[in-house]
Design an enzyme around this catalytic site. Structure first.
Site, PDB file in Angstrom:
ATOM      1  N   HIS A 160     -19.609  58.973  15.685  1.00 23.05           N
ATOM      2  CA  HIS A 160     -18.949  59.205  14.401  1.00 23.05           C
ATOM      3  C   HIS A 160     -19.923  58.990  13.232  1.00 23.05           C
ATOM      4  O   HIS A 160     -20.921  58.269  13.365  1.00 23.05           O
ATOM      5  CB  HIS A 160     -17.802  58.200  14.218  1.00 23.05           C
ATOM      6  CG  HIS A 160     -16.617  58.434  15.100  1.00 23.05           C
ATOM      7  ND1 HIS A 160     -16.010  57.419  15.807  1.00 23.05           N
ATOM      8  CD2 HIS A 160     -15.910  59.551  15.364  1.00 23.05           C
ATOM      9  CE1 HIS A 160     -14.981  57.910  16.476  1.00 23.05           C
ATOM     10  NE2 HIS A 160     -14.898  59.197  16.240  1.00 23.05           N
ATOM     11  N   CYS A 247     -13.751  50.353  13.509  1.00 22.84           N
ATOM     12  CA  CYS A 247     -12.764  51.141  14.259  1.00 22.84           C
ATOM     13  C   CYS A 247     -11.509  50.350  14.636  1.00 22.84           C
ATOM     14  O   CYS A 247     -10.499  50.954  14.964  1.00 22.84           O
ATOM     15  CB  CYS A 247     -13.399  51.738  15.497  1.00 22.84           C
ATOM     16  SG  CYS A 247     -14.173  50.532  16.519  1.00 22.84           S
TER      17      CYS A 247
HETATM   18  C1  CIR Z   1     -13.514  57.033  21.690  1.00 19.06           C
HETATM   19  O1  CIR Z   1     -14.441  57.580  22.270  1.00 19.06           O
HETATM   20  O2  CIR Z   1     -12.714  57.656  21.006  1.00 19.06           O
HETATM   21  C2  CIR Z   1     -13.356  55.536  21.840  1.00 19.06           C
HETATM   22  N1  CIR Z   1     -13.774  55.159  23.143  1.00 19.06           N
HETATM   23  C3  CIR Z   1     -14.147  54.790  20.793  1.00 19.06           C
HETATM   24  C4  CIR Z   1     -13.672  55.056  19.401  1.00 19.06           C
HETATM   25  C5  CIR Z   1     -14.380  54.225  18.384  1.00 19.06           C
HETATM   26  N2  CIR Z   1     -13.908  54.572  17.100  1.00 19.06           N
HETATM   27  C6  CIR Z   1     -14.573  54.380  15.985  1.00 19.06           C
HETATM   28  O3  CIR Z   1     -15.695  53.901  15.998  1.00 19.06           O
HETATM   29  N3  CIR Z   1     -14.008  54.754  14.859  1.00 19.06           N
END
Ligand code: CIR
Length: 253
Positions: A160, A247
């Site tokens: 991201h 997140c």
């Molecule tokens: C994903 O791949 O969507 C999750 N395993 C990790 C998401 C992490 N989100 C973020 O950093 N905003």
């Protein structure tokens, strides 16, 4: 009072989506402990924390940031890029409804909140594997009437935009230059992560304070040189699920 929305770690987190790191065993008990400490850090920084019901069937549901963009005037419910994550948004919409008018990103566009970095009235959106150009256009249409400017930013080799850049103090950004072109943020003061600390650019601003992951001592020292003294949290188990500190919460300032 600043509100933070969080959700506990799903017992199925081992089945999380992974894109840029190898799967390695996650210690669920430790992940839960680390998440509780993260919630305590938010509380100690003055947040009222709203902890949502656990979603045992949704492995990535602890990563609430990806499901909404919360602005002062409105909130935008996203359509996450990973199909397995789309069911996470309905409970988030219910939690946000008392606080903001809700808008949404609609099919076929996809957008993860982790790709959205708001600095003042500018909203930077990472063009990633999760976030489409169509979503950038939709978001622009939704927020322009509220006085925001939306800027698409290419990223590479990371999940991201906020893996690559976050705001660490007013007008100061922390950047991993291997993943995003620092020139896109030339109008701010720039701190680069230490070259040996690949994942060190993700920090969470809470009012005037900063939450930052343990384990990036050299980049932390760079923050100190700017007078920034972050609250450190351990997130080793969430990092194995490709998460970090932004997140795990939605901040409603
Ligand atoms: C994903 O791949 O969507 C999750 N395993 C990790 C998401 C992490 N989100 C973020 O950093 N905003």
């Amino acid at each position: 009072m600043t509100i933070a929305i969080t959700r506990g770690v799903s017992p199925s987190i081992a089945q999380c989506v992974l894109s840029h790191i190898e799967r390695s065993p996650i210690d669920l008990d430790l992940a839960v402990q680390q998440h509780s400490a993260y919630v305590r850090a938010l509380q100690e920084l003055g947040c009222k924390v709203i902890e949502l019901e656990n979603e045992p069937e949704l492995p990535d549901s602890v990563f609430v940031e990806d499901t909404a963009i919360v602005l002062d005037e409105i909130a935008v419910i996203t359509r996450p890029g990973a199909p397995s994550r789309r069911a996470e948004t309905s409970s988030i919409a219910e939690a946000l409804r008392p606080y903001r008018s809700l808008l949404s990103i609609t099919e076929p566009a996809t957008l993860d909140g982790g790709d959205v970095l708001r600095i003042g009235r500018k909203i930077y959106v990472g063009l990633s594997a999760r976030t489409s150009q169509a979503a950038v256009s939709q978001l622009r249409d939704l927020v322009t009437p509220h006085g925001y400017r939306v800027i698409g930013v290419p990223i590479q080799h990371c999940l991201h935009l906020k893996s690559a850049v976050t705001e660490v103090a007013a007008g100061v950004v922390l950047i991993q230059p291997q993943w995003v072109d620092a020139a896109a943020f030339a109008e701010y003061e720039i701190i680069l992560v230490d070259p040996d600390e690949l994942h060190a650019a993700n920090a969470l601003r809470v009012d005037q304070e900063l939450i930052y992951p343990e384990g990036f001592a050299r980049t932390e020292a760079r923050l100190h040189r700017f007078g920034i003294k972050p609250t450190l949290v351990a997130v080793s188990e969430l990092q194995k699920a490709e998460g970090a500190v932004t997140c795990c919460s939605l901040i409603l300032a």
